[in-house]
Enzyme design. Structure first.
Site, PDB file in Angstrom:
ATOM      1  CB  SER A   1     -32.576  58.627  97.039  1.00  0.00           C
ATOM      2  OG  SER A   1     -33.256  57.534  97.653  1.00  0.00           O
ATOM      3  N   GLY A   2     -32.814  59.291 100.340  1.00  0.00           N
ATOM      4  CA  GLY A   2     -33.767  59.758 101.349  1.00  0.00           C
ATOM      5  C   GLY A   2     -33.177  60.881 102.208  1.00  0.00           C
ATOM      6  CE1 TYR A   3     -36.869  64.835 103.030  1.00  0.00           C
ATOM      7  CE2 TYR A   3     -38.182  63.668 104.679  1.00  0.00           C
ATOM      8  CZ  TYR A   3     -38.108  64.543 103.607  1.00  0.00           C
ATOM      9  OH  TYR A   3     -39.243  65.116 103.119  1.00  0.00           O
ATOM     10  CB  VAL A   4     -31.545  58.923 106.994  1.00  0.00           C
ATOM     11  CG1 VAL A   4     -30.330  58.289 107.662  1.00  0.00           C
ATOM     12  CG2 VAL A   4     -32.619  59.237 108.034  1.00  0.00           C
TER      13      VAL A   4
ATOM     14  CB  CYS B   1     -34.654  60.085 115.690  1.00  0.00           C
ATOM     15  SG  CYS B   1     -36.294  59.640 115.087  1.00  0.00           S
TER      16      CYS B   1
ATOM     17  CG  ASN C   1     -35.668  64.599 113.065  1.00  0.00           C
ATOM     18  OD1 ASN C   1     -35.845  65.770 113.396  1.00  0.00           O
ATOM     19  ND2 ASN C   1     -35.868  64.176 111.828  1.00  0.00           N
TER      20      ASN C   1
END
Lengths: 55, 348, 348
Positions: free
Chosen positions: B9-12, B149, B315
């Site tokens: 669910s996160g960006y990554v 990153c 990143n």
């Protein structure tokens, strides 16, 4: 009374009581009043909450 | 090949899915997220609408073992530890995007995270997920830990200098600039207060320093220390590391080109950028965001005997999900560019 | 007091006018611009609509001498030389915002600008316009040369460290980040290609280095060299200088606070920012844009014996027009904050 960490002038209100937290206006260090007899005040470092870092 | 993503669910996690839904060699069978069980993936990662009708399921080790050959773990630092161990014990290949298995020993976690690792005996089983530095080990690994990153971006620029013993190892300064998506979806600052910042945070003792020192020390065969200072800047994606170093002896431009070509000439995801003409003279995320490139360049400051090694990456790509896919390709014997042939999205 | 502004069509000229139209002690009598003769000021500087109905006039030395006590010259580098000399010879007070009179001798201009100054004999007549470092000289000066934006921001952070001989002067690294309005209105890159950049430019031998070295060497009484690397970042206004230095001996936090308070405790436009709590822990343009502040802070990296001195400013204010007004106030005996009591425009 100066801040033990950065030597800024701490403004401790006259009615401050033992156990109260005083925060330094410059460096943000927190101190707990451990002893207060008239104008003689002693401080000890209050434990600080860990800083959260983004990734 | 069947894959699963834990914590999508996160960006990554979202970026990992963005790459996997278009990866020719894999099929996503399982996607888990604690908060969104039962929800369609495209409700949480809207840009993937039309690519998948998967729904989030609960974390179930038996199901994962049954339905996946490889699992990506994209959960916050600290929660990945148990999940990775459980999956490891079941023999599944794991690519962990958290920081829980990046460092090689408990002592390093004490120093950089003040954290006691529950399974330090698993640390040696984890390979640091930078194919440009550990390709052979990754091929045989069951557990690969993707780098931080800033760590991967800086390390790639510094590694050849350390390997060839070119610089004074007492004065290595890594001044990094990083976009807001590097701070994790949960902890983002409100836009009004994030726009326009040039904000130093943890100017000393930032956690990623531990990874850079680990990798450089391994290359040097001796303890290397690094002075890192990160800054939040007003972009969404992008990292620029300015690695200030001091040369042990004078060097010609040609020599340095040779050293970097030797290191990365055959690499698919490293471009050497040092151009006297044109729009793109030194590495800058502007010309690589959305792709898996880490662009590296350099400049000489003869007056101060200083060599400035510059490196840029996205990143979320080379700094996280791109590396994860690249590591999977290496682990599973796919073409290393498979599912990663993205041209940068410029301008954006 | 009557003032004039020569070259008022750019960002710096515009910012100078923005401050002057609201300055209680001055009246703007003359505004010149080669391209806009006869045009209303507010057609070129639209935000000043309703503040002034001045029109641009041609550069006429007699008129300027007749109608102005002080003249600000905000024309590009190289064109200011003759104008400043002509005005100087007529006895008018000049505040020059170009780089033409910043350095003290021809040798410095050779090195940093590769430019032969037509009137090197006038260089000693110019005072470097940083009141925090040269207040007494500025009081008596007829010609004050405002510093480069990165130079003043970095120098203010480093000056006390040099003065107290605290740092290794062979390893001073100034890693600066600067907004787009620092590049001059004519030369700005198109927004689509400027947004989202983290772009190193002139990583070595950038011209502003000359000014920083000049000021620090004067303080040290010996030749100080500085390694500067600027980066364009995606903000319009704002500079952040990360001054990486290495301590000669261990230092307590308290000592450094004392040194910075001694240097800037009474200064109206320097704030010391190093706070464990709250939103604003280290200097960041976000909390000073639109004001004349240069915020300074620091952090220790004991592992590497490194002291990171941080400084932030608005490149158009303390980095240019704000300093110009501050210098005028000092030269003319006004209250130094007169016309500069701006609170930062946060958030913007």
């Amino acid at each position: 009374m100066n801040c033990p960490e950065c030597d800024a002038k701490l403004n401790i209100p006259d009615d401050a009581a033992v156990g109260e937290i005083v925060s330094c206006p410059d460096c943000g260090a927190d101190f707990e009043i451990s002893k207060k007899e008239g104008s003689n005040i002693e401080l000890k470092e209050a434990e600080s909450v860990g800083e959260d870092w983004g990734e | 090949m069947k894959v699963g993503v834990v914590g999508a669910s996160g960006y990554v996690g979202g970026e990992t899915l963005r790459l996997l839904v278009n990866h020719p060699d894999v099929e996503i069978t399982t996607v888990t997220s604690r908060q969104h069980v039962g929800e369609y993936l495209h409700r949480v990662q809207p840009s993937l609408k039309g690519f998948t009708d998967l729904t989030f399921s609960e974390l179930d080790y038996d199901k994962l073992t049954d339905k996946c050959d490889v699992v990506f773990t994209a959960v916050p630092h600290g929660t990945a530890t148990e999940i990775v161990k459980a999956l490891y014990d079941r023999g599944i290949k794991i690519i962990d995007l958290s920081a829980d298995y990046r460092l090689h020993n408990q002592e390093a976690y004490d120093k950089w995270y003040g954290w006691t690792h529950p399974h330090p005996d698993y640390l040696p089983k984890s390979v640091f997920g930078v194919p440009e530095l550990h390709r052979e080990e990754i091929k045989k690994a069951q557990l690969v830990s993707c780098p931080g990153c800033m760590a991967v971006t800086s390390t790639l620029a510094l590694a050849p200098l350390i390997k060839n013993d070119l610089i004074d190892t007492n004065h290595i300064i890594v001044d990094s600039k990083i976009g807001s998506s590097g701070a994790g979806s949960g902890s983002g600052t409100a836009h009004a207060m994030r726009a326009g910042v040039i904000r130093p945070y943890k100017p000393a003792k930032h956690r990623h320093t531990g990874e850079i020192e680990q990798e450089l020390s391994e290359i040097a065969g001796s303890k290397i220390k690094v002075s890192m200072s990160p800054h939040a800047v007003d972009v969404v994606r992008g990292i620029l590391c300015t690695n200030h170093t001091f040369l042990k002896k004078d060097m010609e431009q040609k020599e340095l080109w040779k050293i970097y070509r030797e290191a990365y000439g055959d690499e698919k995801f490293v471009r050497l950028i040092r151009d006297k003409k044109g729009l793109y003279k030194f590495p800058d995320p502007k010309f690589l965001v959305g792709s898996n490139f880490c662009d590296i360049g350099f400049d000489f400051d003869e007056d101060n005997n200083r060599l400035i090694a510059l490196s840029a990456s996205d990143n979320l790509m080379k700094g996280a999900a791109g590396s994860a896919i690249q590591n999977m390709n290496v682990m599973c014997g796919f073409d290393e560019m498979s599912g990663l042939r993205y041209t940068p999205l410029t301008p954006v």
